[in-house]
Design a protein around this motif. Structure first.
Motif, PDB file in Angstrom:
ATOM      1  N   LYS A  60       0.851  -1.195   0.000  1.00  0.00           N
ATOM      2  CA  LYS A  60       0.000   0.000   0.000  1.00  0.00           C
ATOM      3  C   LYS A  60       0.878   1.233   0.000  1.00  0.00           C
ATOM      4  CE  LYS A  60      -0.733  -1.296   4.761  1.00  0.00           C
ATOM      5  NZ  LYS A  60      -1.584  -1.594   5.843  1.00  0.00           N
ATOM      6  N   PRO A  61       0.285   2.408  -0.252  1.00  0.00           N
ATOM      7  CA  PRO A  61       1.102   3.627  -0.248  1.00  0.00           C
ATOM      8  C   PRO A  61       1.753   3.831   1.121  1.00  0.00           C
ATOM      9  CG  PRO A  61      -1.209   4.107  -0.815  1.00  0.00           C
ATOM     10  CD  PRO A  61      -1.136   2.670  -0.488  1.00  0.00           C
ATOM     11  N   VAL A  62       2.945   4.412   1.118  1.00  0.00           N
ATOM     12  CA  VAL A  62       3.714   4.548   2.365  1.00  0.00           C
ATOM     13  C   VAL A  62       2.901   5.230   3.467  1.00  0.00           C
ATOM     14  CG1 VAL A  62       5.883   5.321   3.369  1.00  0.00           C
ATOM     15  CG2 VAL A  62       5.744   4.876   0.931  1.00  0.00           C
ATOM     16  N   GLU A  63       2.181   6.279   3.099  1.00  0.00           N
ATOM     17  CA  GLU A  63       1.471   7.032   4.149  1.00  0.00           C
ATOM     18  C   GLU A  63       0.409   6.177   4.844  1.00  0.00           C
ATOM     19  OE1 GLU A  63       1.865   7.889   1.050  1.00  0.00           O
ATOM     20  OE2 GLU A  63       0.057   8.655   0.090  1.00  0.00           O
ATOM     21  N   LYS A  64       0.019   5.082   4.213  1.00  0.00           N
ATOM     22  CA  LYS A  64      -0.982   4.196   4.828  1.00  0.00           C
ATOM     23  C   LYS A  64      -0.324   3.105   5.666  1.00  0.00           C
ATOM     24  CE  LYS A  64      -4.858   5.846   3.142  1.00  0.00           C
ATOM     25  NZ  LYS A  64      -4.957   6.067   1.694  1.00  0.00           N
ATOM     26  N   MET A  65       0.995   3.026   5.586  1.00  0.00           N
ATOM     27  CA  MET A  65       1.665   1.929   6.285  1.00  0.00           C
ATOM     28  C   MET A  65       1.832   2.244   7.763  1.00  0.00           C
ATOM     29  SD  MET A  65       4.710   0.701   3.803  1.00  0.00           S
ATOM     30  CE  MET A  65       4.420   0.350   2.073  1.00  0.00           C
ATOM     31  N   SER A  66       1.979   1.185   8.529  1.00  0.00           N
ATOM     32  CA  SER A  66       2.317   1.370   9.939  1.00  0.00           C
ATOM     33  C   SER A  66       3.825   1.181  10.074  1.00  0.00           C
ATOM     34  CB  SER A  66       1.595   0.341  10.794  1.00  0.00           C
ATOM     35  OG  SER A  66       2.171  -0.927  10.570  1.00  0.00           O
ATOM     36  N   ILE A  67       4.341   1.537  11.253  1.00  0.00           N
ATOM     37  CA  ILE A  67       5.763   1.381  11.468  1.00  0.00           C
ATOM     38  C   ILE A  67       6.152  -0.106  11.452  1.00  0.00           C
ATOM     39  CG2 ILE A  67       5.676   1.390  13.974  1.00  0.00           C
ATOM     40  CD1 ILE A  67       8.053   3.603  13.446  1.00  0.00           C
ATOM     41  N   ASP A  68       5.206  -0.950  11.823  1.00  0.00           N
ATOM     42  CA  ASP A  68       5.463  -2.394  11.756  1.00  0.00           C
ATOM     43  C   ASP A  68       5.604  -2.855  10.304  1.00  0.00           C
ATOM     44  OD1 ASP A  68       5.500  -2.743  14.472  1.00  0.00           O
ATOM     45  OD2 ASP A  68       3.382  -3.255  14.617  1.00  0.00           O
TER      46      ASP A  68
END
Ligand code: ARG
Length: 569
Positions: A183-191
């Motif tokens: 998914k797009p980076v901004e939707k990612m979690s730190i995990d």
């Protein structure tokens, strides 16, 4: 301590022994048989001159007796072999305990120690796109405690969170995001980011080309490639949010978060200066520095990118200009010992830091019975898991306390949080930073001793005594002469050490000196409490005074090491 040091110095001068003594080591022995203070100067002087140590100790003692007589805080001086031991007068012990009761005045006086001096404390420094692991917990806890200690001693203190937001690992991360990101980076979690980073390393083992791709992407990032910058910035935003959440949980606030990328524009200047001063040389396209007694260091790789070391050099340069510090303390794991040795040596060679002190407080690892953690293998213990577990334990503890059970929900939650976080921090701070520690839940949450909850509990106990008494503020209290019992004397003696312990903890960059002291004060107070009735006795006022001093000592000490004191537990 200062007075005593001056007195000893005077005695040495009177005896014409200045050349035989370089410094005056004074100890606060934990074993009361060795006095309240002890010095081994007679032994060091004897070693130097070949004279007899007990004889020298006797001579110094006799001279000292003439001097300290006039300053009236020493009760008696004894020698034991080459040691000279000092016993403090009870009135003096009482005065020291009383000072603790006036916390503002105490803080004001302590704040004179470091007046006019400046320290930068470099601590915490987690890495972007990686979760806040347990490794950075130590840096955060110990670093914050060191910061607090210096601030308390009146130093101008700058905390700087040198987060890892630059370097080859971002090239790797970008490659991983582009190849496997779902998914797009901004939707990612730190995990998610961490998983991608771990995946990169697993794949790179099979396919070494990936490493080159990573390096290329970092070169692009340093070359201001737009796509690289955009992905990088998103990772930063995401990670910083997560770090802020962690810091607020831990009750930590760091003045500055400049981070490695902040120095981007200053790196070429550093590399030039190194070249001009003839410190660097070229080796297979890279710019390196050689040492006689260490492996070489690299400030520019053959592909033109800079290194962690280059950025740390620029960081020193910036800090010197910006804050003119007398001292820079790095609270960073012991695995970076070589890095800091090289860094300090180079900045010395550059002539930047000949007048100031650079210190690496190299903390050991936190171990679980299984062994060390590393993000690369993907078996990291996340701080979140640790805090969750501590909270669970603190809840269990709360259920056993009739006091906590009855508290309103909100207050109860607060106590649980303070005990959970306090337990973790205290166990981390109780060991010498340089040693490895093992996380042992039973010890961390034990109410029986050597734990944060134990000290918090003792503080709450003292507070509840103070709530029950009618006795109010007492100034210029006098000890009931001839009636002070052993428990009271022991307590007075522990309390009187606090000031020296604060200074020692800062000087040795060892917050454990405070944590250990708090354990001893708590233990001594509890013994006193168990054996002596307070409320309704004819000694009530005196014992309330001791209780008040103990509470103040525990409160100040806990705050210094960043553990929240709890009034009801
Ligand atoms: N981010 C680094 C790490 O996690 C620590 C940085 C420490 N500070 C410094 N000035 N090098 O390994």
């Amino acid at each position: 301590m200062k007075q005593l040091r001056e007195d000893i110095l005077q005695a040495i001068k009177n005896l014409g022994m200045e050349t035989e003594v370089e410094e005056i080591p004074i100890e606060r022995p934990n074993d009361p048989r060795f006095g309240d203070y002890s010095t081994n100067i007679a032994m060091t002087a004897a070693k130097k001159t070949g004279k007899n140590a007990p004889m020298l100790a006797g001579k110094i003692k006799n001279e000292l007796e003439l001097i300290v007589d006039k300053t009236n805080f020493i009760e008696k001086i004894e020698t034991a072999g080459g040691f000279i031991n000092f016993y403090l007068k009870t009135e003096y012990l009482v005065k020291k305990a009383e000072e603790l009761n006036y916390q503002m005045e105490f803080a004001n006086r302590m704040g004179k120690y470091g007046r006019g001096k400046t320290v930068v404390v470099d601590y915490s420094a987690p890495n972007i796109a990686k979760p806040f692991g347990i490794g950075h917990l130590r840096s955060t806890d110990i670093g914050q405690a060191i910061y607090n200690l210096y601030k308390f001693l009146g130093w101008k203190t700058i905390g700087d969170n040198h987060i890892g937001d630059w370097g080859t690992q971002f090239g790797k991360l970008i490659v991983a995001i582009k190849k496997w990101g779902e998914k797009p980076v901004e939707k990612m979690s730190i995990d998610d980011l961490e998983k991608l980073y771990v995946k990169f390393h697993q794949e790179a083992e099979k396919n070494p080309k990936l490493g080159d791709e990573g390096r290329e992407w970092f070169a692009k990032l340093e070359g201001k490639d737009e796509e690289a910058r955009e992905i990088w910035q998103k990772c930063i935003d995401l990670s910083k949010k997560e770090f802020d959440r962690v810091y607020s949980l831990l009750g930590v606030k760091i003045d500055q978060t400049l981070g490695e990328s902040f120095y981007e524009g200053m790196l070429e200047g550093v590399i030039d200066e190194l070249g001009e001063k003839g410190i660097t040389k070229k080796s297979q396209g890279a710019t390196i520095i050689e040492f006689e007694d260490m492996p070489p260091a690299m400030v520019k790789k053959s592909n033109g990118t800079t290194t962690y070391l280059t950025r740390d050099l620029a960081t020193i340069h910036y800090r010197l200009n910006k804050w003119q510090p007398d001292l820079i303390v790095y609270e960073v794991g012991a695995d970076q010992t070589l890095h800091f040795k090289q860094l300090f040596r180079i900045s010395q060679k550059l002539g930047w830091t000949n007048k100031i002190r650079l210190v690496h407080v190299a903390h050991g690892l936190i171990r679980w019975p299984e062994g060390k953690f590393s993000t690369r293998k993907g078996d990291t213990i996340h701080l979140k898991e640790v805090i969750d577990k501590a909270t669970e334990e603190a809840k269990r503890l709360a259920e056993t306390s009739s006091v906590v059970k009855k508290l309103p929900v909100e207050e109860k939650e607060e106590v649980i949080k303070a005990v959970a976080i306090g337990g973790i921090k205290f166990s981390d701070l109780l060991a010498d930073p340089r040693r490895d520690i093992i996380f042992d839940w039973e010890k961390i949450m034990s109410l029986e001793g050597d734990s944060g909850p134990y000290v918090q509990y003792t503080f709450a106990r003292a507070k509840s005594v103070l709530e029950k008494t009618e006795v109010r503020e007492q100034k210029n209290i006098e000890a009931p002469s001839g009636q002070i019992n052993d428990d009271e004397i022991k307590l007075l003696k522990e309390l009187a050490k606090f000031e020296d312990k604060i200074v020692e903890a800062a000087e040795r960059f060892s917050p454990n000196v405070i944590a250990e002291h708090l354990i001893r004060v708590a233990r001594t107070y509890n013994e006193f409490y168990a054996k002596n009735r307070i409320i309704g006795e004819k000694e009530e006022a005196w014992r309330v005074f001791l209780t008040h001093s103990s509470a103040c000592c525990l409160e100040t000490g806990l705050k210094l090491i960043g553990v929240t004191p709890v009034t009801r537990m």
